[in-house]
Design a protein around this motif. Sequence first.
Motif, PDB file in Angstrom:
ATOM      1  N   THR A  72      43.762  58.192  31.996  1.00 25.70           N
ATOM      2  CA  THR A  72      42.838  57.554  32.932  1.00 25.70           C
ATOM      3  C   THR A  72      41.484  58.235  32.919  1.00 25.70           C
ATOM      4  O   THR A  72      41.389  59.445  32.745  1.00 25.70           O
ATOM      5  CB  THR A  72      43.405  57.557  34.368  1.00 25.70           C
ATOM      6  OG1 THR A  72      42.481  56.903  35.237  1.00 25.70           O
ATOM      7  CG2 THR A  72      43.648  58.972  34.871  1.00 25.70           C
ATOM      8  N   VAL A  74      39.249  57.447  35.500  1.00 25.46           N
ATOM      9  CA  VAL A  74      38.726  57.379  36.871  1.00 25.46           C
ATOM     10  C   VAL A  74      38.701  58.788  37.464  1.00 25.46           C
ATOM     11  O   VAL A  74      39.497  59.651  37.082  1.00 25.46           O
ATOM     12  CB  VAL A  74      39.545  56.429  37.762  1.00 25.46           C
ATOM     13  CG1 VAL A  74      39.461  55.003  37.235  1.00 25.46           C
ATOM     14  CG2 VAL A  74      40.993  56.860  37.851  1.00 25.46           C
ATOM     15  N   TYR A 239      40.105  49.881  41.315  1.00 27.36           N
ATOM     16  CA  TYR A 239      39.866  49.279  40.003  1.00 27.36           C
ATOM     17  C   TYR A 239      41.030  48.434  39.499  1.00 27.36           C
ATOM     18  O   TYR A 239      40.893  47.695  38.528  1.00 27.36           O
ATOM     19  CB  TYR A 239      39.473  50.347  38.973  1.00 27.36           C
ATOM     20  CG  TYR A 239      40.601  51.204  38.433  1.00 27.36           C
ATOM     21  CD1 TYR A 239      41.290  50.837  37.282  1.00 27.36           C
ATOM     22  CD2 TYR A 239      40.950  52.398  39.053  1.00 27.36           C
ATOM     23  CE1 TYR A 239      42.304  51.627  36.778  1.00 27.36           C
ATOM     24  CE2 TYR A 239      41.957  53.195  38.558  1.00 27.36           C
ATOM     25  CZ  TYR A 239      42.633  52.800  37.423  1.00 27.36           C
ATOM     26  OH  TYR A 239      43.643  53.591  36.918  1.00 27.36           O
ATOM     27  N   SER A 332      42.017  44.554  36.226  1.00 31.75           N
ATOM     28  CA  SER A 332      41.290  45.825  36.266  1.00 31.75           C
ATOM     29  C   SER A 332      39.811  45.596  36.066  1.00 31.75           C
ATOM     30  O   SER A 332      39.384  44.573  35.513  1.00 31.75           O
ATOM     31  CB  SER A 332      41.795  46.770  35.165  1.00 31.75           C
ATOM     32  OG  SER A 332      41.406  46.287  33.890  1.00 31.75           O
ATOM     33  N   LEU A 336      37.827  50.776  32.892  1.00 33.97           N
ATOM     34  CA  LEU A 336      38.546  51.758  33.699  1.00 33.97           C
ATOM     35  C   LEU A 336      40.051  51.754  33.456  1.00 33.97           C
ATOM     36  O   LEU A 336      40.715  52.759  33.682  1.00 33.97           O
ATOM     37  CB  LEU A 336      38.273  51.524  35.190  1.00 33.97           C
ATOM     38  CG  LEU A 336      36.843  51.789  35.653  1.00 33.97           C
ATOM     39  CD1 LEU A 336      36.719  51.556  37.155  1.00 33.97           C
ATOM     40  CD2 LEU A 336      36.405  53.212  35.313  1.00 33.97           C
TER      41      LEU A 336
END
Length: 359
Positions: A72, A74, A239, A332, A336
Amino acid sequence: DGKEHLSQQLLLYRKASLKLLEMLKEKGKVKDKFLFSLSEVYTALLAPEAINDEFKDSPIFKDTYIHHYNHTVVPVGMLKLLASLYSFIGLNRERYGSSIIEGDEIVLAKIIGMEADEITGCSMAHTDILRKKVMKKFKDKIPDNISEENSEGVYLDNWQGEEIQKIIAKYYVRLGARDDADLFRRLDNSAGLREQFIDDLMSAIEKQKNKSILWFNREGVNLNKDSALISLTRRIVPYKKLDIVVEMLKNPAYRERFIKLGISIIVGGRKFDRNEQDYGITQIRTLEKLVEKYPELKKCVAIVLDDARHAGYNIFIAPRIYSSVDATIMLSDIGLEAGPTSPSKGLVNGAAMIATLDG
């Protein structure tokens, strides 16, 4: 604060992991060299030279090859620790100096970037994002020739339903197949067997669905076995766009169309992160109010969360969901999402995937 406790957890994880490998090495249970596949930046401290302790100069880990596998991009997944914990953690100051510090924080992604021999994401698009944005300082360690096969998968023993596994095992024996590719090659060469396999598979999928729905109904989650069953069960963070579904059900015209279609949707998943609780709480509370206000939604919306107020969501219940659904949803924000792990669990049970291309 919480990050001091987290630092202690990361150190404990390091010491337990490396000590275990050391003991296995002494007993001759592992090969001469290690390959570390470190998933997420939380594992940065497992790099042997990251910390000044008994493992830093151990000859056992001298030629360890480190692959960082990022899931990820984020912020909540790109952990940073307080710079004031530098000495407490025991970071290798001679190796890093201030290069891993930004403001008043230690950036674990920089430790990973310095220690890894190779860095990849869990899909082609995700790897490209790492190379161009998130870890561009270490782009020389990120291969640019990742194939379409570089994507997350799911462990079939855990996630594929028992009925489907039985059918596949039966045809393995019947056709003398060596592996999956050989099995499907043999089925393609026999039209009659191919059609029979598809019929058997569809029956197995229906059987799985009925068994799971009966189980959920006993647990107080009302699902209609005659409706198309769809899951949107993921981490509830902005997200991943649960708000799109909530807004759809708030809209009178869309809500009416949804109800008339006879679809049942399972919504929920893992707890939302502390930093994003407001978003998650808002979406779930709004959904609850909609179901309460419009009773017809009770037959077609089920909320599953890992808390005491709802039907549970955990490693034991999630396979029941994914072995029963007709489709899974992956929404999404562009750039992201990393990989469609949750929807993939539906794919291996014959479910369709309704998804954005991201990841």
